[in-house]
Scaffold this motif. Structure first.
Motif, PDB file in Angstrom:
ATOM      1  N   ARG A   1       0.831  -1.190   0.000  1.00 27.34           N
ATOM      2  CA  ARG A   1       0.000   0.000   0.000  1.00 27.34           C
ATOM      3  C   ARG A   1       0.874   1.251   0.000  1.00 27.34           C
ATOM      4  O   ARG A   1       0.607   2.193  -0.729  1.00 27.34           O
ATOM      5  CB  ARG A   1      -0.919  -0.032   1.220  1.00 27.34           C
ATOM      6  N   ARG A   2       1.889   1.244   0.791  1.00 25.58           N
ATOM      7  CA  ARG A   2       2.773   2.412   0.890  1.00 25.58           C
ATOM      8  C   ARG A   2       3.464   2.684  -0.442  1.00 25.58           C
ATOM      9  O   ARG A   2       3.624   3.846  -0.830  1.00 25.58           O
ATOM     10  CB  ARG A   2       3.801   2.215   2.008  1.00 25.58           C
ATOM     11  N   ILE A   4       2.340   2.083  -3.430  1.00 27.47           N
ATOM     12  CA  ILE A   4       1.346   2.683  -4.319  1.00 27.47           C
ATOM     13  C   ILE A   4       1.188   4.161  -3.999  1.00 27.47           C
ATOM     14  O   ILE A   4       1.149   5.005  -4.904  1.00 27.47           O
ATOM     15  CB  ILE A   4       0.001   1.933  -4.208  1.00 27.47           C
ATOM     16  N   GLU A   5       1.125   4.493  -2.722  1.00 29.89           N
ATOM     17  CA  GLU A   5       1.012   5.898  -2.298  1.00 29.89           C
ATOM     18  C   GLU A   5       2.248   6.703  -2.712  1.00 29.89           C
ATOM     19  O   GLU A   5       2.126   7.828  -3.192  1.00 29.89           O
ATOM     20  CB  GLU A   5       0.828   5.977  -0.782  1.00 29.89           C
ATOM     21  N   SER A  14       1.241   3.610 -10.748  1.00 30.49           N
ATOM     22  CA  SER A  14       1.506   2.286 -10.184  1.00 30.49           C
ATOM     23  C   SER A  14       0.750   1.233 -10.989  1.00 30.49           C
ATOM     24  O   SER A  14      -0.439   1.365 -11.261  1.00 30.49           O
ATOM     25  CB  SER A  14       1.095   2.239  -8.719  1.00 30.49           C
ATOM     26  N   ARG A  27      -6.439 -10.700  -4.327  1.00 31.96           N
ATOM     27  CA  ARG A  27      -5.278  -9.832  -4.108  1.00 31.96           C
ATOM     28  C   ARG A  27      -5.350  -8.618  -5.036  1.00 31.96           C
ATOM     29  O   ARG A  27      -5.042  -7.499  -4.625  1.00 31.96           O
ATOM     30  CB  ARG A  27      -3.992 -10.622  -4.372  1.00 31.96           C
ATOM     31  N   GLN A  30      -7.633  -6.106  -3.661  1.00 28.95           N
ATOM     32  CA  GLN A  30      -6.962  -5.364  -2.592  1.00 28.95           C
ATOM     33  C   GLN A  30      -6.105  -4.243  -3.176  1.00 28.95           C
ATOM     34  O   GLN A  30      -6.142  -3.111  -2.699  1.00 28.95           O
ATOM     35  CB  GLN A  30      -6.111  -6.316  -1.761  1.00 28.95           C
ATOM     36  N   PHE A  31      -5.340  -4.535  -4.231  1.00 29.13           N
ATOM     37  CA  PHE A  31      -4.529  -3.504  -4.875  1.00 29.13           C
ATOM     38  C   PHE A  31      -5.407  -2.377  -5.415  1.00 29.13           C
ATOM     39  O   PHE A  31      -5.052  -1.208  -5.313  1.00 29.13           O
ATOM     40  CB  PHE A  31      -3.688  -4.096  -6.013  1.00 29.13           C
ATOM     41  N   ASN A  33      -8.315  -1.430  -4.286  1.00 30.78           N
ATOM     42  CA  ASN A  33      -8.780  -0.656  -3.126  1.00 30.78           C
ATOM     43  C   ASN A  33      -7.689   0.254  -2.580  1.00 30.78           C
ATOM     44  O   ASN A  33      -7.978   1.312  -2.019  1.00 30.78           O
ATOM     45  CB  ASN A  33      -9.305  -1.579  -2.028  1.00 30.78           C
ATOM     46  N   TRP A  34      -6.451  -0.140  -2.727  1.00 32.01           N
ATOM     47  CA  TRP A  34      -5.325   0.666  -2.266  1.00 32.01           C
ATOM     48  C   TRP A  34      -4.958   1.779  -3.250  1.00 32.01           C
ATOM     49  O   TRP A  34      -4.141   2.619  -2.941  1.00 32.01           O
ATOM     50  CB  TRP A  34      -4.094  -0.199  -2.046  1.00 32.01           C
ATOM     51  N   GLY A  35      -5.549   1.755  -4.449  1.00 28.38           N
ATOM     52  CA  GLY A  35      -5.309   2.838  -5.391  1.00 28.38           C
ATOM     53  C   GLY A  35      -4.385   2.523  -6.554  1.00 28.38           C
ATOM     54  O   GLY A  35      -3.882   3.440  -7.211  1.00 28.38           O
ATOM     55  N   ILE A  36      -4.174   1.237  -6.842  1.00 27.87           N
ATOM     56  CA  ILE A  36      -3.345   0.896  -8.006  1.00 27.87           C
ATOM     57  C   ILE A  36      -3.947   1.573  -9.241  1.00 27.87           C
ATOM     58  O   ILE A  36      -5.155   1.730  -9.335  1.00 27.87           O
ATOM     59  CB  ILE A  36      -3.249  -0.645  -8.185  1.00 27.87           C
TER      60      ILE A  36
END
Length: 100
Positions: A1-2, A4-5, A14, A27, A30-31, A33-36
């Motif tokens: 996650r970090r 990607i940020e 990303s 998975r 999840q990526f 949702n993390w902003g990929i």
């Protein structure tokens, strides 16, 4: 996650790669949702069915589509030659526009 940020903060895009080899659909969610921002669609290990499925996911979530031959070095019996995976010019153009 970090990661990607950090990529987003630096103005980059990303992209998650090699989904056919390492990641499950859960998975990938999840990526997302993390902003990929993108998905590697074209890869020597991706079947046509997987590439089509990933394209639908990318379209649904407005993600960049990328691809590549994954060429690192010549290996005996491995023919993932440089340039063996062709991508749509639209994919390149949209990514280039984002980074300009």
């Amino acid at each position: 996650r970090r990661a990607i940020e950090m990529i987003a903060d630096a103005g980059g895009v990303s992209v998650v790669a090699h989904l056919g080899r390492y990641y499950s659909e859960s998975r990938l969610k999840q990526f997302i949702n993390w902003g990929i921002q993108g998905i590697e669609i074209k890869h020597p290990s991706h079947s046509e069915e997987l590439a089509n499925s990933l394209t639908k996911i990318a379209d649904k979530h407005h993600l960049f589509k990328t691809g590549g031959s994954d060429f690192h070095e010549m290996a005996q019996g491995n023919r993932n030659d440089l340039g063996s995976q062709h991508v749509n010019y639209e994919w390149f153009s949209s990514l280039k526009q984002k980074l300009s």
